[in-house]
Motif scaffolding. Sequence first.
Motif, PDB file in Angstrom:
ATOM      1  N   ARG A   1     -30.532  56.364 -69.831  1.00 28.20           N
ATOM      2  CA  ARG A   1     -29.264  56.452 -70.572  1.00 28.20           C
ATOM      3  C   ARG A   1     -29.549  55.773 -71.900  1.00 28.20           C
ATOM      4  O   ARG A   1     -29.704  54.557 -71.951  1.00 28.20           O
ATOM      5  CB  ARG A   1     -28.146  55.749 -69.806  1.00 28.20           C
ATOM      6  CG  ARG A   1     -27.898  56.342 -68.427  1.00 28.20           C
ATOM      7  CD  ARG A   1     -26.732  55.652 -67.737  1.00 28.20           C
ATOM      8  NE  ARG A   1     -26.959  54.223 -67.607  1.00 28.20           N
ATOM      9  CZ  ARG A   1     -26.005  53.356 -67.270  1.00 28.20           C
ATOM     10  NH1 ARG A   1     -24.773  53.779 -67.056  1.00 28.20           N
ATOM     11  NH2 ARG A   1     -26.290  52.072 -67.166  1.00 28.20           N
ATOM     12  N   TRP A   2     -29.632  56.572 -72.963  1.00 23.59           N
ATOM     13  CA  TRP A   2     -30.184  56.094 -74.221  1.00 23.59           C
ATOM     14  C   TRP A   2     -29.419  54.914 -74.805  1.00 23.59           C
ATOM     15  O   TRP A   2     -30.009  54.070 -75.481  1.00 23.59           O
ATOM     16  CB  TRP A   2     -30.231  57.235 -75.237  1.00 23.59           C
ATOM     17  CG  TRP A   2     -31.172  58.309 -74.829  1.00 23.59           C
ATOM     18  CD1 TRP A   2     -30.856  59.553 -74.379  1.00 23.59           C
ATOM     19  CD2 TRP A   2     -32.609  58.232 -74.804  1.00 23.59           C
ATOM     20  NE1 TRP A   2     -32.006  60.258 -74.079  1.00 23.59           N
ATOM     21  CE2 TRP A   2     -33.088  59.478 -74.325  1.00 23.59           C
ATOM     22  CE3 TRP A   2     -33.529  57.236 -75.130  1.00 23.59           C
ATOM     23  CZ2 TRP A   2     -34.445  59.752 -74.185  1.00 23.59           C
ATOM     24  CZ3 TRP A   2     -34.882  57.513 -74.989  1.00 23.59           C
ATOM     25  CH2 TRP A   2     -35.323  58.759 -74.521  1.00 23.59           C
ATOM     26  N   ASN A   3     -28.137  54.842 -74.554  1.00 19.81           N
ATOM     27  CA  ASN A   3     -27.339  53.761 -75.129  1.00 19.81           C
ATOM     28  C   ASN A   3     -27.040  52.649 -74.142  1.00 19.81           C
ATOM     29  O   ASN A   3     -26.218  51.773 -74.416  1.00 19.81           O
ATOM     30  CB  ASN A   3     -26.020  54.325 -75.662  1.00 19.81           C
ATOM     31  CG  ASN A   3     -26.260  55.338 -76.771  1.00 19.81           C
ATOM     32  OD1 ASN A   3     -27.169  55.176 -77.578  1.00 19.81           O
ATOM     33  ND2 ASN A   3     -25.452  56.380 -76.803  1.00 19.81           N
ATOM     34  N   ALA A   4     -27.712  52.692 -72.996  1.00 20.34           N
ATOM     35  CA  ALA A   4     -27.359  51.713 -71.962  1.00 20.34           C
ATOM     36  C   ALA A   4     -28.547  51.363 -71.100  1.00 20.34           C
ATOM     37  O   ALA A   4     -28.633  51.772 -69.955  1.00 20.34           O
ATOM     38  CB  ALA A   4     -26.219  52.258 -71.097  1.00 20.34           C
ATOM     39  N   GLY A   5     -29.507  50.618 -71.650  1.00 23.08           N
ATOM     40  CA  GLY A   5     -30.548  50.072 -70.806  1.00 23.08           C
ATOM     41  C   GLY A   5     -31.883  50.777 -70.917  1.00 23.08           C
ATOM     42  O   GLY A   5     -32.047  51.773 -71.616  1.00 23.08           O
ATOM     43  N   SER A   6     -32.820  50.269 -70.174  1.00 18.75           N
ATOM     44  CA  SER A   6     -34.199  50.759 -70.203  1.00 18.75           C
ATOM     45  C   SER A   6     -34.362  51.964 -69.290  1.00 18.75           C
ATOM     46  O   SER A   6     -33.564  52.177 -68.377  1.00 18.75           O
ATOM     47  CB  SER A   6     -35.140  49.638 -69.753  1.00 18.75           C
ATOM     48  OG  SER A   6     -35.035  48.521 -70.589  1.00 18.75           O
ATOM     49  N   PRO A   7     -35.415  52.736 -69.502  1.00 18.21           N
ATOM     50  CA  PRO A   7     -35.672  53.866 -68.608  1.00 18.21           C
ATOM     51  C   PRO A   7     -35.958  53.407 -67.184  1.00 18.21           C
ATOM     52  O   PRO A   7     -36.455  52.301 -66.953  1.00 18.21           O
ATOM     53  CB  PRO A   7     -36.917  54.523 -69.220  1.00 18.21           C
ATOM     54  CG  PRO A   7     -36.927  54.091 -70.644  1.00 18.21           C
ATOM     55  CD  PRO A   7     -36.368  52.705 -70.631  1.00 18.21           C
ATOM     56  N   ARG A   8     -35.676  54.297 -66.273  1.00 17.03           N
ATOM     57  CA  ARG A   8     -35.982  54.059 -64.860  1.00 17.03           C
ATOM     58  C   ARG A   8     -37.091  55.021 -64.479  1.00 17.03           C
ATOM     59  O   ARG A   8     -36.932  56.225 -64.620  1.00 17.03           O
ATOM     60  CB  ARG A   8     -34.732  54.304 -64.019  1.00 17.03           C
ATOM     61  CG  ARG A   8     -34.947  54.197 -62.517  1.00 17.03           C
ATOM     62  CD  ARG A   8     -33.625  54.463 -61.795  1.00 17.03           C
ATOM     63  NE  ARG A   8     -33.817  54.522 -60.353  1.00 17.03           N
ATOM     64  CZ  ARG A   8     -32.840  54.785 -59.485  1.00 17.03           C
ATOM     65  NH1 ARG A   8     -31.614  55.001 -59.926  1.00 17.03           N
ATOM     66  NH2 ARG A   8     -33.089  54.821 -58.204  1.00 17.03           N
ATOM     67  N   TYR A   9     -38.193  54.509 -64.002  1.00 18.71           N
ATOM     68  CA  TYR A   9     -39.350  55.314 -63.636  1.00 18.71           C
ATOM     69  C   TYR A   9     -39.539  55.346 -62.129  1.00 18.71           C
ATOM     70  O   TYR A   9     -39.300  54.347 -61.441  1.00 18.71           O
ATOM     71  CB  TYR A   9     -40.627  54.755 -64.273  1.00 18.71           C
ATOM     72  CG  TYR A   9     -40.692  54.894 -65.776  1.00 18.71           C
ATOM     73  CD1 TYR A   9     -40.219  53.882 -66.608  1.00 18.71           C
ATOM     74  CD2 TYR A   9     -41.229  56.037 -66.363  1.00 18.71           C
ATOM     75  CE1 TYR A   9     -40.277  54.009 -67.991  1.00 18.71           C
ATOM     76  CE2 TYR A   9     -41.291  56.177 -67.747  1.00 18.71           C
ATOM     77  CZ  TYR A   9     -40.810  55.154 -68.543  1.00 18.71           C
ATOM     78  OH  TYR A   9     -40.864  55.286 -69.907  1.00 18.71           O
ATOM     79  N   ALA A  10     -40.022  56.465 -61.637  1.00 19.38           N
ATOM     80  CA  ALA A  10     -40.463  56.520 -60.253  1.00 19.38           C
ATOM     81  C   ALA A  10     -41.693  55.629 -60.096  1.00 19.38           C
ATOM     82  O   ALA A  10     -42.510  55.509 -61.016  1.00 19.38           O
ATOM     83  CB  ALA A  10     -40.807  57.956 -59.862  1.00 19.38           C
ATOM     84  N   ASP A  11     -41.833  55.017 -58.947  1.00 17.29           N
ATOM     85  CA  ASP A  11     -42.967  54.114 -58.716  1.00 17.29           C
ATOM     86  C   ASP A  11     -44.298  54.829 -58.906  1.00 17.29           C
ATOM     87  O   ASP A  11     -45.278  54.226 -59.357  1.00 17.29           O
ATOM     88  CB  ASP A  11     -42.893  53.532 -57.313  1.00 17.29           C
ATOM     89  CG  ASP A  11     -41.766  52.526 -57.164  1.00 17.29           C
ATOM     90  OD1 ASP A  11     -41.378  52.229 -56.016  1.00 17.29           O
ATOM     91  OD2 ASP A  11     -41.260  52.029 -58.196  1.00 17.29           O
TER      92      ASP A  11
END
Length: 125
Positions: free
Chosen positions: A51-61
Amino acid sequence: VQLQASGGGLVQAGGSLRLSCVASGGTFSDYATAWFRQAPGKEREFVVGVRWNAGSPRYADSVKGRFTISRDKDRRTVYLQMNSLKPEDTAIYFCAAAPRIIWSSLALPSSYDSWGQGTQVTVSS
């Protein structure tokens, strides 16, 4: 928003590729964005979401530390930089977008209402 994915190809294990996802009819500043992949005979798998305006990316392990999502200054192109590729990364890669997603739903394909057509990534051993 309409999405067009490109950049796939054949690469040897250990190599790199950069996928692109171009948006028309909107910009990625207004949308959460993700990459998914689907290997033959398997379900669609989450790779990364943001979410570009709300936090860092979430990556799969499975891709953490090897893949990086970013976007262009014009916010109409999102990239997936893939390094240290492995044969198990072989799949069709899809970009996806949605106007509003909560953090806990980033990894769910059903959260997204816009999808690119997919681009094939093949990693040889």
